[in-house]
Design an enzyme around this catalytic site. Structure first.
Site, PDB file in Angstrom:
ATOM      1  N   ASN A  32      11.115  13.329  42.743  1.00 37.22           N
ATOM      2  CA  ASN A  32      12.098  12.520  43.489  1.00 37.22           C
ATOM      3  C   ASN A  32      13.438  13.242  43.630  1.00 37.22           C
ATOM      4  O   ASN A  32      14.405  12.668  44.120  1.00 37.22           O
ATOM      5  CB  ASN A  32      12.284  11.136  42.834  1.00 37.22           C
ATOM      6  CG  ASN A  32      12.917  11.238  41.452  1.00 37.22           C
ATOM      7  OD1 ASN A  32      13.128  12.338  40.938  1.00 37.22           O
ATOM      8  ND2 ASN A  32      13.211  10.100  40.857  1.00 37.22           N
ATOM      9  N   TYR A 145      16.228  10.172  25.572  1.00 37.67           N
ATOM     10  CA  TYR A 145      15.330  11.299  25.888  1.00 37.67           C
ATOM     11  C   TYR A 145      14.306  11.490  24.765  1.00 37.67           C
ATOM     12  O   TYR A 145      13.096  11.534  25.015  1.00 37.67           O
ATOM     13  CB  TYR A 145      16.175  12.557  26.066  1.00 37.67           C
ATOM     14  CG  TYR A 145      15.407  13.813  26.418  1.00 37.67           C
ATOM     15  CD1 TYR A 145      14.767  13.942  27.645  1.00 37.67           C
ATOM     16  CD2 TYR A 145      15.363  14.890  25.527  1.00 37.67           C
ATOM     17  CE1 TYR A 145      14.079  15.116  27.973  1.00 37.67           C
ATOM     18  CE2 TYR A 145      14.689  16.066  25.851  1.00 37.67           C
ATOM     19  CZ  TYR A 145      14.052  16.171  27.071  1.00 37.67           C
ATOM     20  OH  TYR A 145      13.378  17.333  27.392  1.00 37.67           O
TER      21      TYR A 145
HETATM   22  P1  NAD Z   1      14.656  19.805  35.510  1.00 33.19           P
HETATM   23  O1  NAD Z   1      15.673  18.719  35.512  1.00 33.19           O
HETATM   24  O2  NAD Z   1      15.013  21.088  36.166  1.00 33.19           O
HETATM   25  O3  NAD Z   1      13.282  19.294  36.125  1.00 33.19           O
HETATM   26  C1  NAD Z   1      12.837  17.961  36.005  1.00 33.19           C
HETATM   27  C2  NAD Z   1      12.274  17.532  37.346  1.00 33.19           C
HETATM   28  O4  NAD Z   1      11.772  16.191  37.236  1.00 33.19           O
HETATM   29  C3  NAD Z   1      13.335  17.513  38.447  1.00 33.19           C
HETATM   30  O5  NAD Z   1      12.860  18.206  39.585  1.00 33.19           O
HETATM   31  C4  NAD Z   1      13.533  16.030  38.740  1.00 33.19           C
HETATM   32  O6  NAD Z   1      13.938  15.778  40.067  1.00 33.19           O
HETATM   33  C5  NAD Z   1      12.147  15.475  38.415  1.00 33.19           C
HETATM   34  N1  NAD Z   1      12.130  14.045  38.088  1.00 33.19           N
HETATM   35  C6  NAD Z   1      12.862  13.374  37.174  1.00 33.19           C
HETATM   36  N2  NAD Z   1      12.568  12.056  37.177  1.00 33.19           N
HETATM   37  C7  NAD Z   1      11.590  11.892  38.121  1.00 33.19           C
HETATM   38  C8  NAD Z   1      10.836  10.777  38.590  1.00 33.19           C
HETATM   39  N3  NAD Z   1      11.042   9.538  38.103  1.00 33.19           N
HETATM   40  N4  NAD Z   1       9.918  10.978  39.549  1.00 33.19           N
HETATM   41  C9  NAD Z   1       9.691  12.222  40.062  1.00 33.19           C
HETATM   42  N5  NAD Z   1      10.371  13.310  39.664  1.00 33.19           N
HETATM   43  C10 NAD Z   1      11.308  13.149  38.698  1.00 33.19           C
HETATM   44  O7  NAD Z   1      14.277  20.050  33.971  1.00 33.19           O
HETATM   45  P2  NAD Z   1      13.357  21.197  33.347  1.00 33.19           P
HETATM   46  O8  NAD Z   1      14.165  21.971  32.408  1.00 33.19           O
HETATM   47  O9  NAD Z   1      12.587  21.895  34.396  1.00 33.19           O
HETATM   48  O10 NAD Z   1      12.366  20.295  32.470  1.00 33.19           O
HETATM   49  C11 NAD Z   1      11.066  19.970  32.947  1.00 33.19           C
HETATM   50  C12 NAD Z   1      10.288  19.256  31.852  1.00 33.19           C
HETATM   51  O11 NAD Z   1      10.184  20.101  30.705  1.00 33.19           O
HETATM   52  C13 NAD Z   1      10.953  17.967  31.394  1.00 33.19           C
HETATM   53  O12 NAD Z   1       9.968  16.994  31.157  1.00 33.19           O
HETATM   54  C14 NAD Z   1      11.616  18.354  30.094  1.00 33.19           C
HETATM   55  O13 NAD Z   1      11.721  17.265  29.225  1.00 33.19           O
HETATM   56  C15 NAD Z   1      10.687  19.433  29.561  1.00 33.19           C
HETATM   57  N6  NAD Z   1      11.403  20.363  28.678  1.00 33.19           N
HETATM   58  C16 NAD Z   1      12.218  21.331  29.189  1.00 33.19           C
HETATM   59  C17 NAD Z   1      12.886  22.190  28.297  1.00 33.19           C
HETATM   60  C18 NAD Z   1      13.777  23.324  28.793  1.00 33.19           C
HETATM   61  O14 NAD Z   1      14.329  24.072  27.964  1.00 33.19           O
HETATM   62  N7  NAD Z   1      13.946  23.549  30.076  1.00 33.19           N
HETATM   63  C19 NAD Z   1      12.743  22.033  26.909  1.00 33.19           C
HETATM   64  C20 NAD Z   1      11.921  20.997  26.452  1.00 33.19           C
HETATM   65  C21 NAD Z   1      11.238  20.179  27.336  1.00 33.19           C
END
Ligand code: NAD
Length: 313
Positions: A32, A145
């Site tokens: 989204n 979170y």
């Molecule tokens: P990010 O914010 O770049 O990506 C998250 C994506 O999810 C975004 O594109 C956002 O638009 C989408 N999103 C959020 N809510 C939504 C919904 N209701 N419907 C559809 N899309 C939705 O974050 P990221 O760093 O790429 O993280 C991605 C995943 O990895 C997350 O679940 C996060 O918890 C997990 N994670 C990331 C890290 C890190 O270091 N980057 C560490 C631990 C966990």
């Protein structure tokens, strides 16, 4: 294989998409764009093996395609984002995980949950292995979170136990690299951008809190290996090289040749004091460990943000 990735326009999801396409898979992305950016996947717009659907995964999910895999990555992921979007964060971790698990059951597909090291909260043991149960404040500002991800893990295991769904849980530790947002509040892009602009580099607390940083290509490799494995238990994915935030700041100053000084601000509530993954399980089950050195990964990230700044972003 045909793979649905939720949150696929975000930092991690877009890099993983590139890897999956390279491996020959077909991708449908539901996002989204609440924290993601369509530019992260715009290079795939003419690719016949890629389809983007702007959709909130807490709402009803429908797809014509047969699906081999669902990778659930949708969630605000930085402390700045989930402070602004606390209810959306809880909803996507709870309702979004429920909807995507339901779809996986309906399509008879496998399911991978992008969980996080934050399930360990402010840990009382260091390093953290998967047996550690965590130290999370459910009502603190980070609780939205941490608890959403803990609920997501519980629901994933319930679908595995009750319905026999073939599931994976990746406990992802701090990951960095190109395509992060400069102002998303995560420490690597924040310090790099301040250093490149010769602005004071913000350190929260006394900077002695530790983190361990994994470069994005190591992470996507680990995630792919987890998909291909047969383990249903949670698996830590991260780089065990632990350092203080002050050490990270000094290293970034050295690599950028910046004139920035450091400025200190109050430590946010419930900020973890230490963070280091024990990756024994990933080594054993996935034959995986990170290979990219910090200076190499940071240089690639610095070059990315230099390019962004020269483009006026
Ligand atoms: P990010 O914010 O770049 O990506 C998250 C994506 O999810 C975004 O594109 C956002 O638009 C989408 N999103 C959020 N809510 C939504 C919904 N209701 N419907 C559809 N899309 C939705 O974050 P990221 O760093 O790429 O993280 C991605 C995943 O990895 C997350 O679940 C996060 O918890 C997990 N994670 C990331 C890290 C890190 O270091 N980057 C560490 C631990 C966990």
């Amino acid at each position: 294989m045909v793979i649905l990735i939720t949150g696929g326009a975000g930092f991690l999801g877009s890099h993983l998409t590139d890897k999956l396409i390279k491996e020959g898979h077909e991708i449908v992305c539901f996002d989204n764009l609440v924290t993601g950016n369509i530019l992260n996947v715009s290079h795939l717009s003419d690719n016949g093996k890629y389809r983007f659907v702007k959709h909130d995964v807490t709402e009803y999910l429908f797809l014509h395609e047969k699906l081999d895999w669902i990778l659930h990555f949708a969630s605000p992921a930085s402390p700045v984002d989930y402070a602004v979007l606390p209810i959306q964060t809880l909803k996507v971790g709870a309702l979004g995980t429920h909807k995507t698990l339901g779809l996986a059951l309906n399509k008879n597909s496998k399911f991978l949950l992008a969980s996080t090291s934050e399930v360990y909260g402010d840990p009382l043991v260091n390093p953290q292995n998967e047996e550690y149960l965590g130290n999370v404040d459910p009502i603190g500002p980070r609780g939205v979170y941490d608890e959403a991800k803990r609920f997501g893990e519980a629901l994933t295991m319930a679908y595995h136990r009750v319905h026999g769904l073939d599931t994976r849980i990746a406990r992802i530790f701090n990951t960095y690299g190109p395509k992060m947002r400069a102002l998303d509040g995560r420490v690597v892009p924040a310090l790099i951008n301040q250093a490149l602009k010769n602005q004071p580099m913000t350190i929260f607390g006394n900077g002695m809190q530790t983190r361990s940083f994994c470069y994005i290509s190591d992470m996507t490799d680990g995630l792919y290996r987890l998909m291909m494995s047969s383990t249903n238990k949670p698996v830590n994915l991260g780089n065990p090289h632990e350092m203080t935030i002050l050490e990270l700041a000094r290293f970034i100053v050295e690599l950028t040749g910046s004139k920035s000084e450091t400025t200190f601000k109050e430590l946010p509530v419930n900020d973890p004091r230490v963070r280091q993954p024990d990756i024994s399980r990933a080594k054993k089950e996935l034959s995986w460990e990170p290979t990219v050195q910090l200076n190499e990964g940071l240089m690639k990230t610095i070059e990315y943000f230099e390019r962004k700044l020269s483009e006026g972003e």
